[in-house]
Scaffold this motif. Structure first.
Motif, PDB file in Angstrom:
ATOM      1  N   ASP A 221       0.834  -1.205   0.000  1.00  0.00           N
ATOM      2  CA  ASP A 221       0.000   0.000   0.000  1.00  0.00           C
ATOM      3  C   ASP A 221       0.869   1.256   0.000  1.00  0.00           C
ATOM      4  OD1 ASP A 221      -2.225  -1.607   0.037  1.00  0.00           O
ATOM      5  OD2 ASP A 221      -2.519  -1.455   2.220  1.00  0.00           O
ATOM      6  N   TRP A 222       1.951   1.223   0.774  1.00  0.00           N
ATOM      7  CA  TRP A 222       2.878   2.370   0.836  1.00  0.00           C
ATOM      8  C   TRP A 222       3.520   2.618  -0.525  1.00  0.00           C
ATOM      9  CZ3 TRP A 222       8.565   2.296   1.589  1.00  0.00           C
ATOM     10  CH2 TRP A 222       9.089   3.555   1.906  1.00  0.00           C
ATOM     11  N   ALA A 223       3.894   1.542  -1.219  1.00  0.00           N
ATOM     12  CA  ALA A 223       4.482   1.687  -2.551  1.00  0.00           C
ATOM     13  C   ALA A 223       3.477   2.296  -3.523  1.00  0.00           C
ATOM     14  CB  ALA A 223       4.964   0.329  -3.055  1.00  0.00           C
ATOM     15  N   ASP A 224       2.223   1.890  -3.449  1.00  0.00           N
ATOM     16  CA  ASP A 224       1.195   2.458  -4.328  1.00  0.00           C
ATOM     17  C   ASP A 224       0.957   3.943  -4.014  1.00  0.00           C
ATOM     18  OD1 ASP A 224       0.614   0.255  -5.926  1.00  0.00           O
ATOM     19  OD2 ASP A 224      -0.783  -0.586  -4.462  1.00  0.00           O
ATOM     20  N   GLN A 225       0.959   4.277  -2.731  1.00  0.00           N
ATOM     21  CA  GLN A 225       0.751   5.679  -2.349  1.00  0.00           C
ATOM     22  C   GLN A 225       1.894   6.558  -2.863  1.00  0.00           C
ATOM     23  OE1 GLN A 225       0.406   5.412   1.898  1.00  0.00           O
ATOM     24  NE2 GLN A 225      -1.498   4.204   1.798  1.00  0.00           N
ATOM     25  N   GLY A 226       3.099   6.055  -2.783  1.00  0.00           N
ATOM     26  CA  GLY A 226       4.231   6.818  -3.291  1.00  0.00           C
ATOM     27  C   GLY A 226       4.109   7.070  -4.784  1.00  0.00           C
ATOM     28  N   LEU A 227       3.692   6.062  -5.545  1.00  0.00           N
ATOM     29  CA  LEU A 227       3.537   6.226  -6.982  1.00  0.00           C
ATOM     30  C   LEU A 227       2.443   7.234  -7.297  1.00  0.00           C
ATOM     31  CD1 LEU A 227       4.788   5.104  -9.562  1.00  0.00           C
ATOM     32  CD2 LEU A 227       2.962   3.393  -9.625  1.00  0.00           C
ATOM     33  N   PRO A 232       8.251   7.372  -6.838  1.00  0.00           N
ATOM     34  CA  PRO A 232       8.378   5.912  -6.839  1.00  0.00           C
ATOM     35  C   PRO A 232       9.174   5.421  -5.631  1.00  0.00           C
ATOM     36  CG  PRO A 232       8.870   6.818  -9.008  1.00  0.00           C
ATOM     37  CD  PRO A 232       8.788   7.979  -8.073  1.00  0.00           C
ATOM     38  N   LEU A 233       8.632   4.405  -4.965  1.00  0.00           N
ATOM     39  CA  LEU A 233       9.254   3.852  -3.754  1.00  0.00           C
ATOM     40  C   LEU A 233       9.577   2.372  -3.921  1.00  0.00           C
ATOM     41  CD1 LEU A 233       6.875   5.528  -1.114  1.00  0.00           C
ATOM     42  CD2 LEU A 233       9.195   6.220  -1.687  1.00  0.00           C
ATOM     43  N   HIS A 234       9.813   1.947  -5.180  1.00  0.00           N
ATOM     44  CA  HIS A 234       9.990   0.523  -5.428  1.00  0.00           C
ATOM     45  C   HIS A 234      11.161  -0.057  -4.635  1.00  0.00           C
ATOM     46  CE1 HIS A 234       7.547   2.088  -8.527  1.00  0.00           C
ATOM     47  NE2 HIS A 234       8.466   2.220  -9.464  1.00  0.00           N
ATOM     48  N   VAL A 235      12.283   0.619  -4.666  1.00  0.00           N
ATOM     49  CA  VAL A 235      13.491   0.069  -4.025  1.00  0.00           C
ATOM     50  C   VAL A 235      13.378   0.081  -2.504  1.00  0.00           C
ATOM     51  CG1 VAL A 235      15.989   0.336  -3.780  1.00  0.00           C
ATOM     52  CG2 VAL A 235      14.916   0.653  -6.011  1.00  0.00           C
ATOM     53  N   PRO A 236      13.016   1.218  -1.851  1.00  0.00           N
ATOM     54  CA  PRO A 236      12.851   1.153  -0.391  1.00  0.00           C
ATOM     55  C   PRO A 236      11.738   0.198   0.036  1.00  0.00           C
ATOM     56  CG  PRO A 236      12.183   3.300  -1.238  1.00  0.00           C
ATOM     57  CD  PRO A 236      12.882   2.605  -2.355  1.00  0.00           C
ATOM     58  N   ALA A 237      10.690   0.092  -0.771  1.00  0.00           N
ATOM     59  CA  ALA A 237       9.626  -0.858  -0.431  1.00  0.00           C
ATOM     60  C   ALA A 237      10.138  -2.292  -0.494  1.00  0.00           C
ATOM     61  CB  ALA A 237       8.437  -0.674  -1.370  1.00  0.00           C
ATOM     62  N   ALA A 238      11.000  -2.584  -1.455  1.00  0.00           N
ATOM     63  CA  ALA A 238      11.587  -3.924  -1.531  1.00  0.00           C
ATOM     64  C   ALA A 238      12.436  -4.213  -0.302  1.00  0.00           C
ATOM     65  CB  ALA A 238      12.421  -4.052  -2.804  1.00  0.00           C
ATOM     66  N   HIS A 270      11.227  -6.017  -7.483  1.00  0.00           N
ATOM     67  CA  HIS A 270      12.528  -5.671  -6.895  1.00  0.00           C
ATOM     68  C   HIS A 270      12.877  -6.619  -5.753  1.00  0.00           C
ATOM     69  CE1 HIS A 270      14.175  -1.967  -8.706  1.00  0.00           C
ATOM     70  NE2 HIS A 270      12.923  -1.705  -9.047  1.00  0.00           N
ATOM     71  N   TYR A 271      11.885  -6.951  -4.934  1.00  0.00           N
ATOM     72  CA  TYR A 271      12.144  -7.860  -3.817  1.00  0.00           C
ATOM     73  C   TYR A 271      12.566  -9.234  -4.321  1.00  0.00           C
ATOM     74  CZ  TYR A 271      11.084 -11.228  -0.152  1.00  0.00           C
ATOM     75  OH  TYR A 271      11.154 -12.278   0.747  1.00  0.00           O
ATOM     76  N   LEU A 272      11.862  -9.755  -5.312  1.00  0.00           N
ATOM     77  CA  LEU A 272      12.200 -11.090  -5.841  1.00  0.00           C
ATOM     78  C   LEU A 272      13.554 -11.065  -6.545  1.00  0.00           C
ATOM     79  CD1 LEU A 272       8.685 -12.065  -7.240  1.00  0.00           C
ATOM     80  CD2 LEU A 272       9.802 -12.964  -5.180  1.00  0.00           C
ATOM     81  N   ALA A 273      13.882  -9.936  -7.196  1.00  0.00           N
ATOM     82  CA  ALA A 273      15.188  -9.830  -7.836  1.00  0.00           C
ATOM     83  C   ALA A 273      16.300  -9.795  -6.795  1.00  0.00           C
ATOM     84  CB  ALA A 273      15.233  -8.574  -8.710  1.00  0.00           C
TER      85      ALA A 273
END
Length: 472
Positions: A221-227, A232-238, A270-273
């Motif tokens: 949810d936090w990643a979606d809110q950032g977008l 974009p919060l992809h990396v910190p969210a991962a 990003h998390y799976l990578a």
């Protein structure tokens, strides 16, 4: 700010705009009026595509010294009425930085012009930063009144002053002014310093990021809110997922990576990578093929962060794709591929230059890869990139690659690189330039004695002309 118009590389103006060493050499050989006109054009119309990372100021300042150039055009530019209308620091930043270097070279006219502009100009903060490094205490104390007069003694003005003091790049003037015995100066600056420190403390006490105890869904949810906010919060969210996710959450994360909302999907990829999950490469390919532009970009970014052999092997299969994933795969091979990948990297390098020109963003990693893999066949393409690119950083990378691939580099481009605008390029030249050339010997001595030169460059120079080396 409009993109600068760069003249052809074969002209004096084009060479100076690019910051090439040949620009200085040609300017010194050209009629002085013509050289000064081209130099002033560059300083007053910043030619850099990325002014925050590319260097030109020391390069232009040295040329002003060599040409014994006056500062009338710079003064006219700084005092132009446009300065009151267009206060974007891009308009005057390069000119002020050049003045700063000239002041360090003991040009009193440059110091006086900086002081005057700091008192009256729109981009006064930049001028003050330059003076903080070069002016004496008396000169800085004299500016306290004009600078503080910019901030009305009202709640709004004092709040703006506190923010300015808090965010000052060079704190020296403000520390001097804080000790001023005058209440309108010292007391006011001290109050601004205290208010800025309190504001910083308040922001630290009100964090807006993840909290302990978050669930996997809360991170998504936090990643979606950032977008949604455009951040974009992809990396910190991962990274947050790495802290809160357990083995039982894998299936849910894979499901989101396959078909979740954009922000959450990027974070999951990003998390799976990061964890080198076996399924992530297939998910990345699917995301690029049928996902949104945001998801495709996030998937490619996740792939580029992977370090394992599986990513390199998949890159060998993707490198021929005509899309962004193919470009990314070529970059992965350039950075982490083996000797057997030289043909693939060379092919991608040639195709990128042919299709997108010498300033394509993908060239940065491909040029590095050509040097890392020692691809001698890439030398002609690297020379073309070196000559034509408008980016001084990319030219520096091309120079390093040529040092590893081109046998003529030491007697060719390495010589002109000693005058280049980028210190990293001058460092490469100092390590490789053939000292049999009389120009090289004299330039090395001058760089070694120049107090404005970077320490890394001078270390490289001394490795060539030190007491344990043959006399240059």
């Amino acid at each position: 700010m409009f993109d600068p118009v760069i003249a052809p590389s074969g002209t004096l103006l084009g060479l100076l705009q690019r910051g090439r060493g040949d620009g200085t050499l040609h300017a010194l050989a050209a009629p002085r009026d013509e050289a000064l006109a081209a130099l002033n054009h560059c300083v007053l119309n910043d030619p850099r595509h990325d002014w925050q990372v590319e260097n030109r100021s020391l390069y232009y300042a040295r040329l002003y010294l060599d040409l014994h150039g006056g500062l009338e055009e710079i003064e006219r530019h700084l005092r132009d009425p446009d300065d009151l209308i267009h206060d974007d620091e891009n308009r005057t930043g390069l000119a002020l930085a050049v003045l700063g270097h000239l002041a360090a070279y003991d040009r009193p006219d440059a110091l006086a012009l900086l002081r005057s502009y700091a008192a009256t100009g729109a981009n006064w903060a930049w001028a003050l930063d330059e003076l903080a490094l070069r002016d004496d205490d008396a000169g800085l104390r004299a500016l306290a009144g004009p600078v503080l007069a910019r901030f009305p003694d009202t709640p709004e003005g004092n709040a703006e002053l506190a923010a300015t003091v808090r965010d000052a790049f060079e704190p020296r003037p403000w520390r001097l002014w804080a000790d001023d015995p005058r209440p309108a100066v010292g007391a006011r600056v001290r109050a601004a310093q205290e208010a800025g420190s309190f504001d910083r403390w308040q922001r630290q006490m009100r964090p807006t990021g993840p909290r302990p105890g978050w669930s996997v869904q809360a991170v998504f949810d936090w990643a979606d809110q950032g977008l949604e906010r455009g951040t974009p919060l992809h990396v910190p969210a991962a990274r947050c997922l790495s802290a809160v996710a357990g083995p039982d959450d894998r299936d849910a994360i894979v499901a989101v990576a396959r078909a979740g909302s954009d922000g959450a999907r990027c974070a999951a990829l990003h998390y799976l990578a990061q964890s080198s999950d076996p399924v992530v490469l297939d998910l990345i390919e699917t995301a690029v093929t049928i996902g949104s532009a945001t998801v495709a970009e996030g998937a490619i970014s996740a792939f580029e962060r992977m370090c394992g052999e599986a990513a390199v092997e998949r890159a060998r299969g993707w490198v021929h794709r005509p899309d962004a994933l193919g470009t990314s795969a070529a970059g992965v091979l350039a950075c982490r591929g083996g000797a057997g990948d030289d043909r693939l990297v060379l092919g991608a390098l040639r195709e990128t230059v042919r299709s997108h020109g010498p300033d394509a963003p993908a060239l940065w990693t491909l040029v590095d890869g050509a040097g890392r893999l020692g691809i001698s066949c890439a030398a002609p393409v690297l020379r073309h990139v070196y000559r034509e690119t408008a980016s001084s950083h990319l030219r520096g990378r091309a120079a390093r690659a040529l040092a590893a691939t081109d046998g003529s580099f030491a007697t060719g481009f390495a010589v002109e690189c000693l005058w280049d605008c980028e210190e990293t390029t001058r460092e490469v030249a100092a390590l490789h330039a053939e000292t049999g050339d009389i120009r090289v010997a004299e330039r090395l001595r001058r760089l070694a004695a120049d107090p404005a030169e970077e320490a890394e460059v001078q270390t490289a120079v001394r490795s060539r002309i030190g007491p344990d080396r043959p006399v240059v």
